[in-house]
Design an enzyme around this catalytic site. Sequence first.
Site, PDB file in Angstrom:
ATOM      1  N   CYS A  99      56.078  39.983 -68.233  1.00 51.52           N
ATOM      2  CA  CYS A  99      54.647  39.859 -67.973  1.00 51.52           C
ATOM      3  C   CYS A  99      54.177  40.538 -66.681  1.00 51.52           C
ATOM      4  CB  CYS A  99      54.255  38.381 -68.019  1.00 51.52           C
ATOM      5  SG  CYS A  99      52.518  38.138 -68.356  1.00 51.52           S
ATOM      6  N   HIS A 211      57.095  35.517 -72.674  1.00 49.36           N
ATOM      7  CA  HIS A 211      57.766  34.418 -71.971  1.00 49.36           C
ATOM      8  C   HIS A 211      58.543  33.682 -73.049  1.00 49.36           C
ATOM      9  CE1 HIS A 211      55.138  34.874 -68.415  1.00 49.36           C
ATOM     10  NE2 HIS A 211      54.188  35.113 -69.277  1.00 49.36           N
TER      11      HIS A 211
HETATM   12  N1  GLN Z   1      48.852  38.453 -63.637  1.00 45.94           N
HETATM   13  C1  GLN Z   1      49.137  39.026 -64.887  1.00 45.94           C
HETATM   14  C2  GLN Z   1      48.098  38.890 -65.971  1.00 45.94           C
HETATM   15  O1  GLN Z   1      47.345  37.912 -66.046  1.00 45.94           O
HETATM   16  C3  GLN Z   1      50.457  38.487 -65.356  1.00 45.94           C
HETATM   17  C4  GLN Z   1      50.410  37.091 -65.925  1.00 45.94           C
HETATM   18  C5  GLN Z   1      51.777  36.506 -66.147  1.00 45.94           C
HETATM   19  O2  GLN Z   1      52.760  36.997 -65.618  1.00 45.94           O
HETATM   20  N2  GLN Z   1      51.856  35.477 -66.924  1.00 45.94           N
HETATM   21  O3  GLN Z   1      48.015  39.771 -66.759  1.00 45.94           O
END
Ligand code: GLN
Length: 265
Positions: A99, A211
């Site tokens: 992510c 995830h």
């Molecule tokens: N900050 C990033 C987004 O919202 C990654 C989010 C995350 O790692 N869950 O796209």
Amino acid sequence: MANGTPLKLGWLYPTLMSTYGDRGNLTCLQRRAEWRGIAVEVVALDRDSPAEAFAQVDVIVGGGAQDRQQELVMRDLQGEKGAGLKAALDGGTPGVFTCGSPQLLGHYYEPGVGQRIDGLGVLDLVSVHPGPDADRCIGNMVLKITASRLAADLQKMLGRVPYVIGFENHGGRTKLQTAEPFAQVIKGYGNNGEDGTEGAFQGNAIATYSHGPLLPKNPFLADWMLKKALERQRQEEVNLSPLDDAWADQGRVMMLNRLGVQESA
Ligand code: GLN
């Protein structure tokens, strides 16, 4: 008893980057190694670590982060630390990046609020968050691995290429440039909800929005990473002994049923 030179598992910014249980990826690698008697050592790679440490690990695990934490990490990685990480990945160190981590491995990330932040440019992709009012991409996902070398390795290891099951929650949208996608989206949004691509694959690094955490839900990916790391360390082919994955397999069947996805051969 674990033996041999320990595999060093580098964990990127443990306190800043571990949303949605991404730490489970590290635990999964650790346990699957130890259950086979393979020694491992976890090395935190964070703001206090020297730059050399980033290039001296056998496996790298990077989790997700909210925009603010991600920005702190991206700023810390500018310079020698980022160069060390890039050298490790360019040299073929296996890694799993979830992510926020792939966003910072690309050329840049534009957060929902604030200025564009430079990434490491390891992956040829860019990520843009369309703003605080935009819908987030949230939900369970099912992916078909399309990264050709990874798919070929799994075919050889398992006689098939299983679907990947995960969970995504991101605001940012990623567009691949020349980077090879990790997978094709069967269920979910993936990189941007538009082009059907998910994540990226380069060298021996898996970058993904999934995830889950990814590895406990898809243990064959953890084994692929351990095999690559051991082969690099020992300079010979390594075949890992099988483990009893009955519970993980049952969980996978249940999730695929729940999502109405039939795994194609
Ligand atoms: N900050 C990033 C987004 O919202 C990654 C989010 C995350 O790692 N869950 O796209």
